[in-house]
Scaffold this active site. Structure first.
Site, PDB file in Angstrom:
ATOM      1  N   HIS A 198     133.011 -13.975 -64.955  1.00  0.00           N
ATOM      2  CA  HIS A 198     131.813 -14.839 -66.072  1.00  0.00           C
ATOM      3  C   HIS A 198     130.775 -15.928 -65.674  1.00  0.00           C
ATOM      4  CE1 HIS A 198     135.749 -14.045 -69.006  1.00  0.00           C
ATOM      5  NE2 HIS A 198     134.770 -13.476 -69.660  1.00  0.00           N
TER       6      HIS A 198
ATOM      7  N   CYS B 124     139.418 -21.502 -67.950  1.00  0.00           N
ATOM      8  CA  CYS B 124     139.473 -20.490 -68.350  1.00  0.00           C
ATOM      9  C   CYS B 124     140.782 -20.694 -69.344  1.00  0.00           C
ATOM     10  CB  CYS B 124     140.311 -18.721 -68.099  1.00  0.00           C
ATOM     11  SG  CYS B 124     138.432 -18.451 -66.948  1.00  0.00           S
TER      12      CYS B 124
END
Length: 403
Positions: free
Chosen positions: A312, A397
């Site tokens: 990501h 996250c």
């Protein structure tokens, strides 16, 4: 909590008022100059434009709520169209109040004003909408978002699934996960938020959704707006259900990424008014396009960034509270793309969570970066998340910050 629609209404009202006031003054000035600075023209022109101005104000207000000020060009073209409608209706009202019948001849003369006196009205209102109303709308939206941010500090978290060890691994070799240690580390992560004065809100446990602990990928929050994602990994899409439920319970407005669009929260990094979105293996062009459309009314600009060296975007860059972007040379091709940036010595050091304006959360695997940030005046809270890092996770996250 102020709803998204009420925020749009307030911003649209401010933008419409600014557009009309500046536009009206502009029309009067141009008329004054056109009539060779004759002072008597004000007494004649003011009544002529009054009804048109009032009608145009309400038209701009209504269309503002519906998205007139999403883009400057749209404001320019829409402002011109609304000014034409307002000018025509204003003259019709004036004629109707005199008792005169509105027949074809009268309508023709009214329409003819669009190439004479009312042409000035249309042009000035259009320019005012684009160069006055548009920036006012964005300013008010941003100001409201800042006020909301000061009123609450809630962090959404989600307990690790029983099958955490089965989580998807894309850019790393799979290594054994110590589930018991992962649970302890998650507790420590949540405790860091509690100690910093945040209220932690647990999203319902998903025992068999291996990656569900990475709650950031399921929902993204901008002020009082929650964007429910559509993960690129199909196995992760059920994770969004409970995340949306929790967002609704907190009173957030809900929008969704739908259809063929895919978007994961780990690919979304907001720095001021700019929202960088990673074009990774999990987020596609359609997902970026939909997010751009959702955020434009909030005055936020979406910029797509290619991500090829990690799962990501926020595994490659994040930002300090002052807007400085943290980068590592092994993870980004061109750090200058992000503007003001700071090169950190460890790959794990690129990920930080802002707990306040002067306090950041960072992985214990980046002690040199922690020292670097402390030297720059930040209080650094270090947490061990080694078991989650084995699954390509980082400190961002494991939570969604509502602020």
């Amino acid at each position: 909590m102020t709803s998204t629609w009420s925020r749009k209404l307030i911003a649209s009202a401010a933008a419409a008022l600014a557009t009309i006031v500046v536009g009206y003054l502009g029309v009067m000035f141009v008329t004054f100059v056109g009539y060779q600075f004759a002072g008597t023209i004000f007494a004649q022109a003011s009544p002529y434009f009054f009804e048109s101005t009032i009608i145009t104000f309400f038209l701009v207000l209504i269309l503002g709520v519906l998205g007139l000020f999403r883009f400057r060009l749209l404001a320019l073209l829409g402002g011109a169209a609304l000014a034409i409608i307002g000018a025509l209706l204003g003259l019709i009202v004036q004629v109707a109040t005199t008792g005169q019948a509105i027949d074809g001849t009268v309508l023709a003369s009214i329409f003819a004003t669009l190439v004479s006196l009312n042409l000035v009205f249309v042009v000035v209102i259009a320019l005012s909408a684009a160069f006055i109303g548009y920036p006012v709308y964005r300013l008010v939206i941003r100001t409201q978002a800042s006020v909301l941010a000061e009123d609450r500090r809630v962090a959404l978290v989600r307990m690790p699934a029983s099958n955490l060890a089965e989580g998807i691994v894309t850019h790393l070799d799979r290594t054994p996960i110590d589930s018991e240690l992962a649970d302890q580390q998650w507790d420590g992560y949540v405790a860091a938020f509690d100690a910093a004065g945040w209220e932690t809100k647990e999203v319902a446990w998903a025992e068999q959704l291996a990656d569900s602990v990475f709650i950031e990928d399921a929902v993204i929050v901008f002020g009082d707006l929650a964007v429910v994602t559509r993960p690129g990994a199909e196995s992760r899409r059920p994770e969004t259900v409970a995340a949306e439920t929790t967002a609704r319970e907190l009173g957030l407005q809900i929008r969704r990424i739908e259809g063929e669009g895919t978007l994961e929260g780990g690919d979304v990094l907001q720095v001021g008014d700019t929202v960088f979105v990673g074009r990774s293996g999990r987020t596609n062009a359609e997902g970026v396009r939909q997010l751009r459309g959702i955020l434009a009314p909030l005055g936020l600009d979406v910029v797509a960034v290619p991500v090829t060296k990690a799962l990501h975007l926020k595994s490659t860059v994040t930002a300090l509270p002052d807007g400085t972007v943290l980068v590592h040379p092994d993870l980004v091709d061109d750090a200058s793309f992000f503007g003001r940036h700071l090169v950190v010595p460890e790959r794990e050091g690129v990920a930080v969570v802002a707990l306040s304006d002067d306090t950041v959360l960072i992985s214990a695997a980046a002690p040199q970066t922690a020292a670097l940030l402390e030297d720059r005046g930040y209080t650094v809270v270090q947490v061990d998340i080694s078991e989650f890092e084995k699954l390509e996770g980082c400190v961002t996250c494991l939570s969604v910050r509502i602020r």
